[in-house]
Design a protein around this motif. Structure first.
Motif, short mmCIF file in Angstrom:
data_model
loop_
_atom_site.label_atom_id
_atom_site.label_comp_id
_atom_site.label_asym_id
_atom_site.label_seq_id
_atom_site.Cartn_x
_atom_site.Cartn_y
_atom_site.Cartn_z
N PRO A 21 14.64 -15.05 33.98
CA PRO A 21 15.93 -14.52 34.42
C PRO A 21 16.45 -13.46 33.46
O PRO A 21 15.99 -13.36 32.32
CB PRO A 21 16.83 -15.76 34.39
N GLU A 22 17.42 -12.69 33.93
CA GLU A 22 18.10 -11.74 33.06
C GLU A 22 18.84 -12.51 31.97
O GLU A 22 19.40 -13.58 32.22
CB GLU A 22 19.10 -10.92 33.87
N TRP A 23 18.82 -11.98 30.75
CA TRP A 23 19.51 -12.58 29.61
C TRP A 23 20.73 -11.71 29.32
O TRP A 23 20.60 -10.59 28.84
CB TRP A 23 18.57 -12.65 28.41
N ALA A 24 21.93 -12.22 29.60
CA ALA A 24 23.17 -11.43 29.48
C ALA A 24 23.83 -11.59 28.11
O ALA A 24 25.02 -11.37 27.97
CB ALA A 24 24.14 -11.85 30.58
N PHE A 25 23.05 -11.96 27.12
CA PHE A 25 23.57 -12.23 25.78
C PHE A 25 22.77 -11.40 24.77
O PHE A 25 21.74 -10.85 25.12
CB PHE A 25 23.44 -13.72 25.45
N PRO A 26 23.21 -11.35 23.50
CA PRO A 26 22.40 -10.65 22.49
C PRO A 26 20.99 -11.25 22.40
O PRO A 26 20.80 -12.45 22.62
CB PRO A 26 23.18 -10.88 21.19
N ALA A 27 20.02 -10.39 22.10
CA ALA A 27 18.62 -10.84 21.98
C ALA A 27 18.56 -12.06 21.08
O ALA A 27 19.26 -12.15 20.08
CB ALA A 27 17.77 -9.72 21.41
N ALA A 28 17.72 -13.02 21.45
CA ALA A 28 17.70 -14.28 20.71
C ALA A 28 16.44 -15.06 20.98
O ALA A 28 15.75 -14.83 21.98
CB ALA A 28 18.90 -15.14 21.11
N ASP A 29 16.16 -15.99 20.08
CA ASP A 29 15.16 -17.01 20.34
C ASP A 29 15.79 -18.02 21.27
O ASP A 29 16.95 -18.41 21.09
CB ASP A 29 14.74 -17.72 19.04
N ALA A 30 15.07 -18.44 22.28
CA ALA A 30 15.58 -19.43 23.22
C ALA A 30 14.54 -20.53 23.38
O ALA A 30 13.35 -20.31 23.12
CB ALA A 30 15.87 -18.79 24.57
N LEU A 31 14.99 -21.69 23.77
CA LEU A 31 14.09 -22.78 24.10
C LEU A 31 14.10 -22.95 25.61
O LEU A 31 15.15 -22.88 26.25
CB LEU A 31 14.51 -24.08 23.41
N ILE A 32 12.92 -23.18 26.18
CA ILE A 32 12.80 -23.34 27.62
C ILE A 32 12.69 -24.82 27.94
O ILE A 32 11.88 -25.54 27.35
CB ILE A 32 11.54 -22.62 28.15
N THR A 33 13.51 -25.25 28.89
CA THR A 33 13.45 -26.62 29.38
C THR A 33 13.09 -26.56 30.86
O THR A 33 13.62 -25.73 31.60
CB THR A 33 14.81 -27.34 29.19
N LEU A 34 12.22 -27.44 31.29
CA LEU A 34 11.82 -27.52 32.69
C LEU A 34 12.94 -28.15 33.51
O LEU A 34 13.54 -29.14 33.10
CB LEU A 34 10.54 -28.34 32.82
N VAL A 35 13.24 -27.55 34.68
CA VAL A 35 14.22 -28.10 35.61
C VAL A 35 13.46 -28.48 36.88
O VAL A 35 12.79 -27.64 37.48
CB VAL A 35 15.33 -27.07 35.94
N VAL A 36 13.52 -29.76 37.26
CA VAL A 36 12.79 -30.27 38.41
C VAL A 36 13.78 -30.73 39.46
O VAL A 36 14.59 -31.63 39.21
CB VAL A 36 11.86 -31.44 38.02
#
Length: 175
Positions: free
Chosen positions: A88-103
């Motif tokens: 998805p588009e990231w509308a915040f300052p560039a950053a490290d993010a963690l991905i969580t699965l959504v089921v």
């Protein structure tokens, strides 16, 4: 579903049986670990337990609590161990993010989190052209932190395909 049973290791006697236990979907690794803040990166999501009957999305959250979730309609089931998803588009300052699965609309944090880096991306310049000297140019994009200074550098190459950059006229000296 699987049943869990506890055995005494000294004599092998069954001590207790448990209710049914289910293995849940989980992310093992991604085909990429970074992409532009504008989103749109197609990811191969390698994991376990994926099912054609479930809908999936990916939630990206940074340490500040900013989150963006991928569109489930753009996530495709390929096999029990492979999904494809679009970031998805990231509308915040560039950053490290963690991905969580959504089921099926439910976050599965126990499925593990996978690191992702959203980097800045430029989507356009205003104006699109200008004079060699004295032009003001601004840019628009994603992931830029308004509290940080940025430098815009012009790199020109010869339009005829040669290796030398075009020569620019020397501005007149003030009298």
């Amino acid at each position: 579903d699987t049943s869990l049973v506890v055995f005494d290791q000294t004599d092998g006697r069954r001590v207790a049986g448990g209710p049914a236990f289910s293995f849940v979907e989980g992310i093992v690794f991604l085909s990429q670990t970074e992409g532009p803040a504008s989103g749109g990166t197609v990811l191969a999501v390698h994991g376990t337990g994926f099912s054609a009957t479930n809908t999936y999305a990916l939630e990206f959250c940074d340490a500040s609590g900013n989150c963006a979730t991928s569109d489930p309609s753009l996530t495709t089931f390929s096999s029990r161990s492979l999904l494809t998803a679009v970031t998805p588009e990231w509308a915040f300052p560039a950053a490290d993010a963690l991905i969580t699965l959504v089921v099926g609309g439910t976050r599965r944090p126990a499925s593990g989190t996978t690191p992702w880096y959203y980097r800045e991306s430029v989507s356009g310049f205003l104006p699109a052209s200008g004079f060699v000297f004295g032009s003001y140019v601004s840019f628009r994009g994603h992931g830029f932190d308004p509290s940080l200074p940025y430098t815009l550098t012009l790199t020109a190459t010869n339009a005829s395909g040669g290796g030398a950059p075009p020569s620019l006229p020397t501005p007149p000296r003030a009298p």
